[in-house]
Design an enzyme around this catalytic site. Structure first.
Site, PDB file in Angstrom:
ATOM      1  N   THR A  50      23.961 -58.347   0.428  1.00 45.96           N
ATOM      2  CA  THR A  50      22.834 -57.866   1.234  1.00 45.96           C
ATOM      3  C   THR A  50      22.022 -58.996   1.805  1.00 45.96           C
ATOM      4  O   THR A  50      21.455 -58.904   2.900  1.00 45.96           O
ATOM      5  CB  THR A  50      21.935 -56.954   0.369  1.00 45.96           C
ATOM      6  OG1 THR A  50      22.694 -55.809   0.019  1.00 45.96           O
ATOM      7  CG2 THR A  50      20.690 -56.530   1.097  1.00 45.96           C
ATOM      8  N   TYR A  64      22.521 -50.200   5.504  1.00 41.01           N
ATOM      9  CA  TYR A  64      22.791 -51.404   6.299  1.00 41.01           C
ATOM     10  C   TYR A  64      24.209 -51.847   5.969  1.00 41.01           C
ATOM     11  O   TYR A  64      24.865 -51.308   5.076  1.00 41.01           O
ATOM     12  CB  TYR A  64      21.801 -52.519   5.925  1.00 41.01           C
ATOM     13  CG  TYR A  64      21.824 -52.829   4.452  1.00 41.01           C
ATOM     14  CD1 TYR A  64      20.924 -52.189   3.590  1.00 41.01           C
ATOM     15  CD2 TYR A  64      22.763 -53.686   3.895  1.00 41.01           C
ATOM     16  CE1 TYR A  64      20.961 -52.420   2.232  1.00 41.01           C
ATOM     17  CE2 TYR A  64      22.816 -53.923   2.532  1.00 41.01           C
ATOM     18  CZ  TYR A  64      21.908 -53.291   1.716  1.00 41.01           C
ATOM     19  OH  TYR A  64      21.953 -53.510   0.361  1.00 41.01           O
ATOM     20  N   SER A  97      29.665 -57.471  -2.830  1.00 43.20           N
ATOM     21  CA  SER A  97      30.074 -57.965  -4.151  1.00 43.20           C
ATOM     22  C   SER A  97      30.706 -56.910  -5.056  1.00 43.20           C
ATOM     23  O   SER A  97      31.268 -57.251  -6.095  1.00 43.20           O
ATOM     24  CB  SER A  97      28.896 -58.620  -4.868  1.00 43.20           C
ATOM     25  OG  SER A  97      27.997 -57.647  -5.358  1.00 43.20           O
ATOM     26  N   THR A 130      24.163 -58.216  -4.855  1.00 42.46           N
ATOM     27  CA  THR A 130      23.499 -57.995  -6.151  1.00 42.46           C
ATOM     28  C   THR A 130      24.317 -57.099  -7.078  1.00 42.46           C
ATOM     29  O   THR A 130      24.098 -57.102  -8.280  1.00 42.46           O
ATOM     30  CB  THR A 130      22.118 -57.349  -5.943  1.00 42.46           C
ATOM     31  OG1 THR A 130      22.280 -56.101  -5.257  1.00 42.46           O
ATOM     32  CG2 THR A 130      21.199 -58.272  -5.175  1.00 42.46           C
ATOM     33  N   ASP A 131      25.265 -56.340  -6.543  1.00 43.20           N
ATOM     34  CA  ASP A 131      25.996 -55.386  -7.386  1.00 43.20           C
ATOM     35  C   ASP A 131      26.714 -56.065  -8.550  1.00 43.20           C
ATOM     36  O   ASP A 131      26.698 -55.549  -9.662  1.00 43.20           O
ATOM     37  CB  ASP A 131      27.032 -54.595  -6.560  1.00 43.20           C
ATOM     38  CG  ASP A 131      26.371 -53.535  -5.703  1.00 43.20           C
ATOM     39  OD1 ASP A 131      27.100 -52.753  -5.081  1.00 43.20           O
ATOM     40  OD2 ASP A 131      25.131 -53.507  -5.648  1.00 43.20           O
ATOM     41  N   LYS A 203      21.307 -56.131 -13.234  1.00 42.28           N
ATOM     42  CA  LYS A 203      20.686 -55.304 -12.194  1.00 42.28           C
ATOM     43  C   LYS A 203      20.356 -53.970 -12.842  1.00 42.28           C
ATOM     44  O   LYS A 203      21.237 -53.205 -13.206  1.00 42.28           O
ATOM     45  CB  LYS A 203      21.651 -55.123 -11.019  1.00 42.28           C
ATOM     46  CG  LYS A 203      21.060 -54.337  -9.848  1.00 42.28           C
ATOM     47  CD  LYS A 203      22.028 -54.301  -8.666  1.00 42.28           C
ATOM     48  CE  LYS A 203      21.443 -53.576  -7.464  1.00 42.28           C
ATOM     49  NZ  LYS A 203      22.391 -53.583  -6.306  1.00 42.28           N
ATOM     50  N   GLU A 324      28.263 -48.101 -36.418  1.00 43.37           N
ATOM     51  CA  GLU A 324      28.797 -46.798 -35.971  1.00 43.37           C
ATOM     52  C   GLU A 324      30.294 -46.652 -36.204  1.00 43.37           C
ATOM     53  O   GLU A 324      30.832 -45.559 -36.231  1.00 43.37           O
ATOM     54  CB  GLU A 324      28.505 -46.622 -34.469  1.00 43.37           C
ATOM     55  CG  GLU A 324      27.036 -46.423 -34.145  1.00 43.37           C
ATOM     56  CD  GLU A 324      26.521 -45.064 -34.582  1.00 43.37           C
ATOM     57  OE1 GLU A 324      25.299 -44.870 -34.618  1.00 43.37           O
ATOM     58  OE2 GLU A 324      27.347 -44.167 -34.908  1.00 43.37           O
TER      59      GLU A 324
HETATM   60  N1  DGL Z   1      27.187 -53.921  -1.369  1.00 43.66           N
HETATM   61  C1  DGL Z   1      26.216 -54.485  -2.304  1.00 43.66           C
HETATM   62  C2  DGL Z   1      26.669 -55.895  -2.725  1.00 43.66           C
HETATM   63  O1  DGL Z   1      27.203 -56.618  -1.878  1.00 43.66           O
HETATM   64  C3  DGL Z   1      24.872 -54.570  -1.679  1.00 43.66           C
HETATM   65  C4  DGL Z   1      23.825 -54.833  -2.694  1.00 43.66           C
HETATM   66  C5  DGL Z   1      23.151 -56.177  -2.499  1.00 43.66           C
HETATM   67  O2  DGL Z   1      23.808 -57.210  -2.189  1.00 43.66           O
HETATM   68  O3  DGL Z   1      21.934 -56.191  -2.752  1.00 43.66           O
HETATM   69  O4  DGL Z   1      26.456 -56.255  -3.894  1.00 43.66           O
END
Ligand code: DGL
Length: 367
Positions: A50, A64, A97, A130-131, A203, A324
């Site tokens: 992103t 986006y 990602s 971020t993923d 995240k 457990e």
């Molecule tokens: N498609 C997600 C990624 O590339 C978008 C999320 C982001 O980068 O914040 O991880």
């Protein structure tokens, strides 16, 4: 010789990079007389996400396309980067990602390790979606043997959006990578003004700028180009890691299966049949396993597949061995505090060294 200014700055836990003028007694020098320090040389490795995204309008903060803006345009959009370091960029990938494979991890880590060896590189920033940013940050901290700052950064909104967070996140990442105080703390993540450990960070929110948290808290903050530190990691990383990317070409297949009450053994068996060498159980609660699944996991363990209990509960705490499930009896491993996606990374690296469950358990407690 520390001047009073240096003592003050170090007492505040932040780093002010400057050099004392030769020939002038240190005590006589102040922030206004010392020469500004030579600017750090920081390399920015762009992978997409992103932070390189673009939306149709400023109102599109969540709708986006990721991985659109090339690294030179990204750097040009934040001219203030030149105030905190001498920066140059490389486009390693241009991907979202969620598609970051083991092959991407290995290629990126090898590039980071090669740059870290260069005397003309003082710090490295990786821009990333971020993923799966948390997996990449953990993989780098486990496999790149350097004490130089490595900072992974992303954004939750594209640069085209109102109140976009990417530009300041990138500025903060470069300032942190340029900060001598950031050295030796393992791979870092800067998001939302916070400095987090690449090991712990996850995240935790899927559409807000304050998405990244560690269950054990921030390491510090970066504000107006200055880093402020409050703690340091204790788990093994970088130069103290037994894993070295220079000795790794591929990663064994490790898969994750999400636990629930109405669970079946189907997914575990399918992954095993497809060649998985370890299975990460994202268990309910403290890594619990449904009674409908335990026999199948014991059979798969008997066939040499590692069974690692993590938890779908990720706000803090850790899976306790023999609580457990009778892990000693079943020869299973617990992922300790690692969430399932980080457990997958560590299990894959552990399997490059050993297929002994007790050795793998030691690794999960040390990294
Ligand atoms: N498609 C997600 C990624 O590339 C978008 C999320 C982001 O980068 O914040 O991880």
């Amino acid at each position: 010789m520390k001047t009073s200014l240096t003592k003050l700055m170090s007492a505040m836990g932040c780093a002010l990079a400057f050099t004392l003028l030769p020939g002038v007694p240190a005590q006589a020098q102040t922030a206004t007389t010392v020469a500004p320090a030579k600017k750090a040389q920081v390399v920015i490795l762009a992978t997409g996400g992103t932070i390189a995204g673009a939306g149709a309008s400023a109102a599109n903060s969540a709708t986006y396309q990721a991985a659109k803006v090339p690294v030179d345009k990204l750097l040009a959009s934040v001219p203030e980067l030149g105030n905190v370091a001498n920066v140059r960029g490389e486009q390693v990938f241009q991907i979202a990602s969620e598609s970051f494979t083991n092959e991407h991890l290995v290629k990126l880590a090898k590039r980071v390790a090669a740059l870290a060896k260069q005397p003309d590189v003082d710090g490295i920033v990786v821009t990333h979606g971020t993923d799966t940013l948390e997996e990449t940050a953990y993989f780098l901290t486990l496999t790149v043997h350097t004490s130089k700052p490595i900072v992974v950064v992303g954004s939750m909104r594209p640069g085209t959006a109102l109140s976009a967070d990417g530009a300041l996140n990138l500025y903060n990442a470069v300032a942190t990578a340029a900060a001598p105080a950031a050295a030796g703390k393992g791979v870092l993540v800067t998001m939302n003004d916070e400095i987090l450990s690449g090991r712990d960070v996850a995240k935790t929110i899927n559409i807000r700028p304050d998405a990244f948290k560690s269950p054990w808290g921030d390491l510090g903050m970066v504000v107006e180009g200055q880093t402020y530190w409050f703690r340091a990691p204790v788990k093994r990383h970088t130069v103290n890691s037994e894993f070295d990317i220079e000795q790794i070409e591929t990663l064994p297949a490790v898969e994750i299966v999400y636990g629930s009450g109405n669970a079946s053994a189907t997914a575990y068996q399918a992954y095993a049949n497809a060649g998985a060498k370890a299975l990460i159980h994202a268990g309910t609660g403290n890594g619990s396993v449904s009674g409908a699944v335990v026999p199948a996991l014991r059979e798969l363990r008997a066939k040499g597949i590692q069974i690692i209990r993590s938890s779908r509960v990720t706000g803090g705490g850790f899976v306790i061995r023999n609580a457990e499930q009778p892990d000693d009896q079943y020869d299973w491993v617990v992922a300790h505090d690692l969430n399932p996606q980080k457990a997958r990374i560590l299990a894959a690296l552990a399997l490059t060294k050993t297929n002994d469950a007790k050795s793998i358990q030691r690794i999960f407690l040390e990294y």
